[in-house]
Structure formats: C-alpha cells, structure tokens
Design a protein around this motif. Structure first.
Motif, short mmCIF file in Angstrom:
data_model
loop_
_atom_site.label_atom_id
_atom_site.label_comp_id
_atom_site.label_asym_id
_atom_site.label_seq_id
_atom_site.Cartn_x
_atom_site.Cartn_y
_atom_site.Cartn_z
N CYS A 172 0.84 -1.20 0.00
CA CYS A 172 0.00 0.00 0.00
C CYS A 172 0.87 1.25 0.00
O CYS A 172 2.00 1.24 0.47
CB CYS A 172 -0.86 0.04 1.26
N ALA A 224 -7.55 -1.20 -6.29
CA ALA A 224 -6.65 -2.33 -6.04
C ALA A 224 -6.20 -2.92 -7.37
O ALA A 224 -6.99 -3.04 -8.30
CB ALA A 224 -7.37 -3.40 -5.21
N LEU A 270 -2.41 -1.54 -3.36
CA LEU A 270 -3.42 -0.51 -3.08
C LEU A 270 -2.80 0.85 -3.34
O LEU A 270 -1.67 1.11 -2.94
CB LEU A 270 -3.91 -0.58 -1.63
#
Ligand code: ZN
Length: 219
Positions: free
Chosen positions: A22, A75, A189
């Motif tokens: 992320c 995503a 992400l």
C-alpha cells in the motif's frame, strides 16, 4: 470460506494469495484532511495475506481499539513477478483491477505516528483489507482516469478519480518493485481520496469502481 482472488464475471483466476503493498498519502485532498505533509518519496507499507477478506464476508472491526476508518482504494492484482521493473513492464503485469478498503485503526495509528513507530498494528490486522472481485484489465481501459466512490448507509463519503493520484498506478508498481519483489497474486493498493471516517457496526457499504457497485456490510 478463506479469501480467494476471483473475477467479477466468474471466469477462472488461478493466482495465489500474496501480500498487499500500500501507499500512504497519494491523493492531495486526503493528505490535507489529515494535516499530513506531502511526502517526497512514496510512503509504503504492507498488509499480510491474512488481512485479505472478500466483500461478501461481514467486515469485523477490532474491538476496543478506537475508531476504525474506511479508506476506499483502487486495487491492482499483479500477475507476474516484478523486480526493479520499469513503468512499461509494470503496465503489462496487471491481472485485474478491483476496489478495496484499507481499514485503519486511526486512533492507534495517530498514537504510533506520534511516537515515530511503524503502523502495522493499525493497518495489518486480520480482515484489514476487504477486497472486491476483479475486473479484467480490458474492462478498465483508462485505469488512470477512473472514478471510485464509497457510500455508507446511502450517504456519499468518499469520491475521487484515479487521475488525482500523485504517483500513478504503474509508476507506483515500478517503485514498489525496487524495494520489494512483487509476485503473482500480490495486490497493490493505490491510496485513498478524501472523506475517510469511522465505520460502525451494522453499516451498509457500497464501493463503486468505474460504474460497478460492490456491496459490503459491517458485522
Ligand atoms: Zn490507504
């Protein structure tokens, strides 16, 4: 049932379950709402495979740990190994696009940030990454100009367009691959637009990506 990567249209998707990488602070309006500094280089963190959960499972908020915020994010499902990849190679390594929640124990994270500690306990707990089924890459011809939104109990909470990202999707994947090898089945992400806020038991969520709506609910 344990989490499995799946396509929205039910076509076969045989990728293992990997890690989730992320980026923090990738949309300027979200940086401003939390009074954070604009980072000079991307801030990366990871969620383990045990953080993944399907949107068809009820979202479980950790008890007794303060507010758990929603962060709706595009995503990207990785379909081949990327190590020190360039942007063009990263672009060809996408198995699909989905929409996820980067669930964040905000009170705990603020505490950790104050102490200069890592964020893992606020970001990587079991179920911390509810994730939709995936659209085929062809179904999202302009991933860098795609609308995403989150409604909670019918109220629009977050809305953004992936063109507002400071670090683009493929630039981000390439950058990640200079630090951690991305493997088939890993998920990236890409950051959240503004409007993050707490979830509560019983909330009904609608996550929208390029006109596709995905429902979820909080246990
Ligand atoms: Zn996030």
């Amino acid at each position: 049932m344990a989490y499995q990567h799946r396509y929205l249209d039910g076509s076969p998707l045989a990728l293992p379950i990997g890690k989730v990488v992320c980026i923090g602070r990738n949309y300027l309006d979200h940086i401003r709402e939390l009074n954070n500094a604009v980072p000079e280089t991307p801030i990366l963190f990871m969620k383990p495979a045990t953080a993944l959960a399907g949107l068809d499972e009820a979202i479980r908020l950790p008890a007794g740990r303060g507010e758990c915020h929603h962060e709706v994010e595009l995503a990207v499902l990785v379909d081949r190994e990327l190590r020190n990849a360039d942007t063009d190679t990263a672009r060809t390594a996408v198995a699909g696009y989905g929409i996820a929640l980067d669930l964040t124990l905000r009170d705990l994270q603020n505490d950790l940030k104050k102490k200069g500690h890592p964020w893992e306990t606020a970001k990587a707990f079991d179920g911390a990454c509810p994730l939709s089924t995936f659209l085929h890459p062809e179904a999202l011809p302009e991933p860098q100009a795609t609308e995403l939104a989150l409604r909670v109990n019918g109220e629009l909470r977050q809305q953004g367009n992936t063109r507002q990202m400071m670090v683009g999707i493929f630039e981000l994947m390439a950058y990640i691959s200079t630090h951690f090898t991305l493997q088939p089945g890993d998920v990236v992400l890409t950051g959240t637009p503004s409007g993050v806020g707490p979830l509560a038991s019983g909330d009904v969520l609608t996550l929208s990506l390029a006109g596709h709506d995905f429902s979820a609910r909080v246990a």
